[in-house]
Write an enzyme that holds these catalytic residues in place. Sequence first.
Site, PDB file in Angstrom:
ATOM      1  N   ASP A  14       0.868  -1.181   0.000  1.00  0.00           N
ATOM      2  CA  ASP A  14       0.000   0.000   0.000  1.00  0.00           C
ATOM      3  C   ASP A  14       0.905   1.231   0.000  1.00  0.00           C
ATOM      4  O   ASP A  14       1.339   1.696  -1.044  1.00  0.00           O
ATOM      5  CB  ASP A  14      -0.887  -0.115   1.249  1.00  0.00           C
ATOM      6  CG  ASP A  14      -1.940   0.963   1.360  1.00  0.00           C
ATOM      7  OD1 ASP A  14      -2.339   1.512   0.333  1.00  0.00           O
ATOM      8  OD2 ASP A  14      -2.365   1.262   2.490  1.00  0.00           O
ATOM      9  N   ARG A  16     -11.142 -12.881   6.255  1.00  0.00           N
ATOM     10  CA  ARG A  16      -9.939 -13.545   5.732  1.00  0.00           C
ATOM     11  C   ARG A  16     -10.284 -14.795   4.927  1.00  0.00           C
ATOM     12  O   ARG A  16      -9.539 -15.209   4.042  1.00  0.00           O
ATOM     13  CB  ARG A  16      -8.995 -13.943   6.880  1.00  0.00           C
ATOM     14  CG  ARG A  16      -8.357 -12.767   7.606  1.00  0.00           C
ATOM     15  CD  ARG A  16      -7.179 -13.243   8.446  1.00  0.00           C
ATOM     16  NE  ARG A  16      -6.773 -12.270   9.452  1.00  0.00           N
ATOM     17  CZ  ARG A  16      -5.951 -11.244   9.227  1.00  0.00           C
ATOM     18  NH1 ARG A  16      -5.457 -11.033   8.031  1.00  0.00           N
ATOM     19  NH2 ARG A  16      -5.632 -10.415  10.210  1.00  0.00           N
TER      20      ARG A  16
HETATM   21  P1  5GP Z   1       1.837  -0.557   3.775  1.00  0.00           P
HETATM   22  O1  5GP Z   1       2.862  -0.597   4.846  1.00  0.00           O
HETATM   23  O2  5GP Z   1       2.387  -0.870   2.395  1.00  0.00           O
HETATM   24  O3  5GP Z   1       1.061   0.726   3.791  1.00  0.00           O
HETATM   25  O4  5GP Z   1       0.740  -1.609   4.134  1.00  0.00           O
HETATM   26  C1  5GP Z   1       0.943  -2.942   4.059  1.00  0.00           C
HETATM   27  C2  5GP Z   1      -0.032  -3.676   4.937  1.00  0.00           C
HETATM   28  O5  5GP Z   1      -1.203  -2.914   5.228  1.00  0.00           O
HETATM   29  C3  5GP Z   1      -0.532  -4.906   4.230  1.00  0.00           C
HETATM   30  O6  5GP Z   1       0.308  -6.005   4.460  1.00  0.00           O
HETATM   31  C4  5GP Z   1      -1.900  -5.104   4.824  1.00  0.00           C
HETATM   32  O7  5GP Z   1      -1.795  -5.813   6.034  1.00  0.00           O
HETATM   33  C5  5GP Z   1      -2.374  -3.704   5.143  1.00  0.00           C
HETATM   34  N1  5GP Z   1      -3.225  -3.180   4.053  1.00  0.00           N
HETATM   35  C6  5GP Z   1      -2.928  -2.220   3.167  1.00  0.00           C
HETATM   36  N2  5GP Z   1      -3.945  -2.011   2.312  1.00  0.00           N
HETATM   37  C7  5GP Z   1      -4.904  -2.882   2.669  1.00  0.00           C
HETATM   38  C8  5GP Z   1      -6.205  -3.172   2.144  1.00  0.00           C
HETATM   39  O8  5GP Z   1      -6.714  -2.612   1.167  1.00  0.00           O
HETATM   40  N3  5GP Z   1      -6.901  -4.151   2.793  1.00  0.00           N
HETATM   41  C9  5GP Z   1      -6.409  -4.818   3.876  1.00  0.00           C
HETATM   42  N4  5GP Z   1      -7.191  -5.740   4.417  1.00  0.00           N
HETATM   43  N5  5GP Z   1      -5.185  -4.573   4.391  1.00  0.00           N
HETATM   44  C10 5GP Z   1      -4.450  -3.622   3.775  1.00  0.00           C
END
Ligand code: 5GP
Length: 175
Positions: A102, A164
């Site tokens: 993300d 999940r």
């Molecule tokens: P980042 O550190 O890249 O912002 O986020 C990574 C983590 O955030 C992912 O491994 C996941 O656990 C959570 N995450 C980010 N976007 C989503 C989403 O659209 N749905 C869900 N369920 N988790 C997300």
Amino acid sequence: MNEATVRPMITADQIAQRVRELGEQISKDYGDRRLVLICVLKGSFVFTADLARSITAPLRVEFLGVRSYGEGTQSSGIVQITQDLSRSIEGEDILIVEDIVDTGLTIAHLLDLLRTRKPASLKVCALLHKPSRTRVEVPIHYLGFTIEDKFVVGYGLDWAERYRNVPFIGVVEAS
Ligand code: 5GP
């Protein structure tokens, strides 16, 4: 309370097809080299299970528990290790298996952390990527799907620990 429904964005068949393709590519790239898949818990457990079975290279699976979101849907930017690897990865070929990239903060943090443990190689396989949300650029060597900026659930991904077990990837809507 209204029961929420999940509107499909990527079907189970589309996921299965793409995971097979990723497995073939990884198998080709690694050949007979022994590979360590690092499943980033909890969200990647379903993806890792399917991906591992589509890779023909010899491999072992390690689990790394990470918490980057609380119960909400916004990144805190803080990555907490809730469960560490069970063994050293020094000198090994490592593939991090992540459900979704993300902002990139989690993967950036994990790459920094795992590099200090001196693996022979360190690559990233992510099922989903939301490029519009990027805060830090990270390499994604194997990518399933690029998606728009929607909070998605299913195929291992949760919303406050729910959904999940939904077999496809979708967006939660109140019905
Ligand atoms: P980042 O550190 O890249 O912002 O986020 C990574 C983590 O955030 C992912 O491994 C996941 O656990 C959570 N995450 C980010 N976007 C989503 C989403 O659209 N749905 C869900 N369920 N988790 C997300």
